[in-house]
Design a protein around this motif. Structure first.
Motif, short mmCIF file in Angstrom:
data_model
loop_
_atom_site.label_atom_id
_atom_site.label_comp_id
_atom_site.label_asym_id
_atom_site.label_seq_id
_atom_site.Cartn_x
_atom_site.Cartn_y
_atom_site.Cartn_z
N THR A 1 0.83 -1.19 0.00
CA THR A 1 0.00 0.00 0.00
C THR A 1 0.87 1.25 0.00
OG1 THR A 1 -1.63 -1.22 1.29
CG2 THR A 1 -1.88 1.17 1.20
N PRO A 2 0.66 2.14 -0.98
CA PRO A 2 1.45 3.37 -1.00
C PRO A 2 0.98 4.33 0.08
CG PRO A 2 -0.13 3.38 -2.81
CD PRO A 2 -0.26 2.06 -2.10
N ILE A 3 1.78 4.49 1.11
CA ILE A 3 1.37 5.39 2.20
C ILE A 3 2.49 6.36 2.58
CG2 ILE A 3 -0.39 3.89 3.20
CD1 ILE A 3 1.69 3.09 5.32
N LYS A 4 3.53 6.42 1.78
CA LYS A 4 4.62 7.35 2.06
C LYS A 4 4.32 8.71 1.43
CE LYS A 4 8.05 5.19 0.31
NZ LYS A 4 9.37 4.75 -0.11
N VAL A 5 4.89 9.74 2.00
CA VAL A 5 4.76 11.09 1.46
C VAL A 5 5.17 11.12 -0.01
CG1 VAL A 5 5.80 13.39 1.57
CG2 VAL A 5 4.94 12.32 3.66
N ALA B 1 2.76 12.74 8.31
CA ALA B 1 2.75 14.05 7.66
C ALA B 1 1.50 14.82 8.04
CB ALA B 1 2.83 13.89 6.14
N ALA B 2 0.36 14.14 8.10
CA ALA B 2 -0.90 14.79 8.50
C ALA B 2 -0.76 15.36 9.91
CB ALA B 2 -2.05 13.79 8.44
N ASN B 3 -0.14 14.61 10.81
CA ASN B 3 0.09 15.10 12.17
C ASN B 3 0.98 16.33 12.17
OD1 ASN B 3 -1.49 13.43 13.77
ND2 ASN B 3 0.06 11.82 13.79
N LYS B 4 1.99 16.31 11.32
CA LYS B 4 2.91 17.46 11.26
C LYS B 4 2.17 18.70 10.76
CE LYS B 4 7.57 18.68 10.19
NZ LYS B 4 8.90 18.19 10.18
N PHE B 5 1.27 18.53 9.81
CA PHE B 5 0.46 19.66 9.35
C PHE B 5 -0.38 20.22 10.50
CE2 PHE B 5 1.00 18.11 4.89
CZ PHE B 5 1.42 19.32 4.35
N LEU B 6 -0.95 19.33 11.29
CA LEU B 6 -1.78 19.77 12.41
C LEU B 6 -0.96 20.52 13.47
CD1 LEU B 6 -4.06 16.66 12.87
CD2 LEU B 6 -4.73 18.92 12.02
N GLN B 7 0.24 20.03 13.74
CA GLN B 7 1.08 20.63 14.77
C GLN B 7 1.65 21.98 14.35
OE1 GLN B 7 3.99 17.56 15.24
NE2 GLN B 7 2.66 16.26 16.48
N THR B 8 1.96 22.15 13.08
CA THR B 8 2.67 23.35 12.63
C THR B 8 1.77 24.40 11.99
OG1 THR B 8 3.14 22.42 10.47
CG2 THR B 8 4.79 22.04 12.20
N ILE C 1 10.09 18.24 5.02
CA ILE C 1 9.58 16.96 5.51
C ILE C 1 10.25 15.85 4.69
CG2 ILE C 1 7.58 16.80 3.99
CD1 ILE C 1 5.93 16.00 6.46
N ASP C 2 10.46 14.71 5.30
CA ASP C 2 11.10 13.56 4.66
C ASP C 2 10.09 12.84 3.77
OD1 ASP C 2 12.37 11.17 3.98
OD2 ASP C 2 13.20 10.86 5.96
N GLY C 3 10.46 12.61 2.53
CA GLY C 3 9.57 11.92 1.60
C GLY C 3 9.29 10.48 1.96
N ASN C 4 10.07 9.90 2.87
CA ASN C 4 9.88 8.50 3.23
C ASN C 4 8.99 8.29 4.45
OD1 ASN C 4 11.55 7.33 1.19
ND2 ASN C 4 13.30 8.16 2.29
N ILE C 5 8.52 9.37 5.06
CA ILE C 5 7.65 9.17 6.23
C ILE C 5 6.24 8.81 5.80
CG2 ILE C 5 9.03 10.71 7.68
CD1 ILE C 5 6.61 12.66 7.64
N ASN C 6 5.52 8.22 6.70
CA ASN C 6 4.14 7.80 6.51
C ASN C 6 3.25 9.02 6.29
OD1 ASN C 6 1.39 7.25 7.65
ND2 ASN C 6 2.24 5.19 7.82
#
Length: 156
Positions: free
Chosen positions: A19-23, A112-119, A103-108
């Motif tokens: 399943t493609p789930i990486k950034v 990334a969604a959490n990072k958007f919420l935090q920042t 952001i790292d392209g290899n993260i889930n």
């Protein structure tokens, strides 16, 4: 008489690797970029024409220098009017944000969604080997969610 099973065929649960789930699976690679010596008016024209809210500023080696956004452009418009200064001379390098979080392209994609919420950011550039290779936006995360919606979230 044999036993009859009323249980239908079961779908196979996809493994995480299938399943493609990486950034990097959802990021935009074909970016509109800007140069530090471009005029802010050129940027405004490009943003309006392409219906985008900002973009990365890169040098000739495609290294990220900053980001220029609608807000940066509006700030320049406001200052030029207030101080009665010509806007034609305003350069991107004087109004772009330089402290850019990537952001790292290899993260889930969910991380990334959490990072958007935090920042509270709208977009994150993705850098590989010092070069800009893409950008992930909040909209890209939502597209990923729609694509993955048919699967069980906990299986990802």
């Amino acid at each position: 008489m044999g036993i009859i099973s009323f249980q239908g065929a079961r779908s196979k649960v996809k493994k995480q690797n299938d399943t493609p789930i990486k950034v990097s699976d959802y990021m935009t690679r074909d970016l509109i970029t800007f140069r530090p010596n471009q005029s802010v008016m050129e940027v405004i024209e490009t943003l309006v024409k392409n219906k985008i809210s900002g973009g990365p500023v890169v040098n000739d080696n495609n290294e990220l220098l900053g980001i220029i956004s609608e807000g940066d452009c509006i700030k320049q418009l406001n200052e030029s009017r207030y101080y009665n200064m010509p806007i034609d001379d305003a350069k991107v390098e004087n109004f772009m944000a330089r402290d850019v979080e990537t952001i790292d392209g290899n993260i889930n994609i969910f991380d990334a969604a959490n990072k958007f919420l935090q920042t509270k950011r709208r977009r994150f550039p993705i850098i590989e080997d010092g070069k800009l290779v893409g950008q992930i936006s909040q909209k890209d995360v939502m597209k990923a969610a729609l694509k993955l919606n048919s699967q069980h979230w906990r299986d990802l």
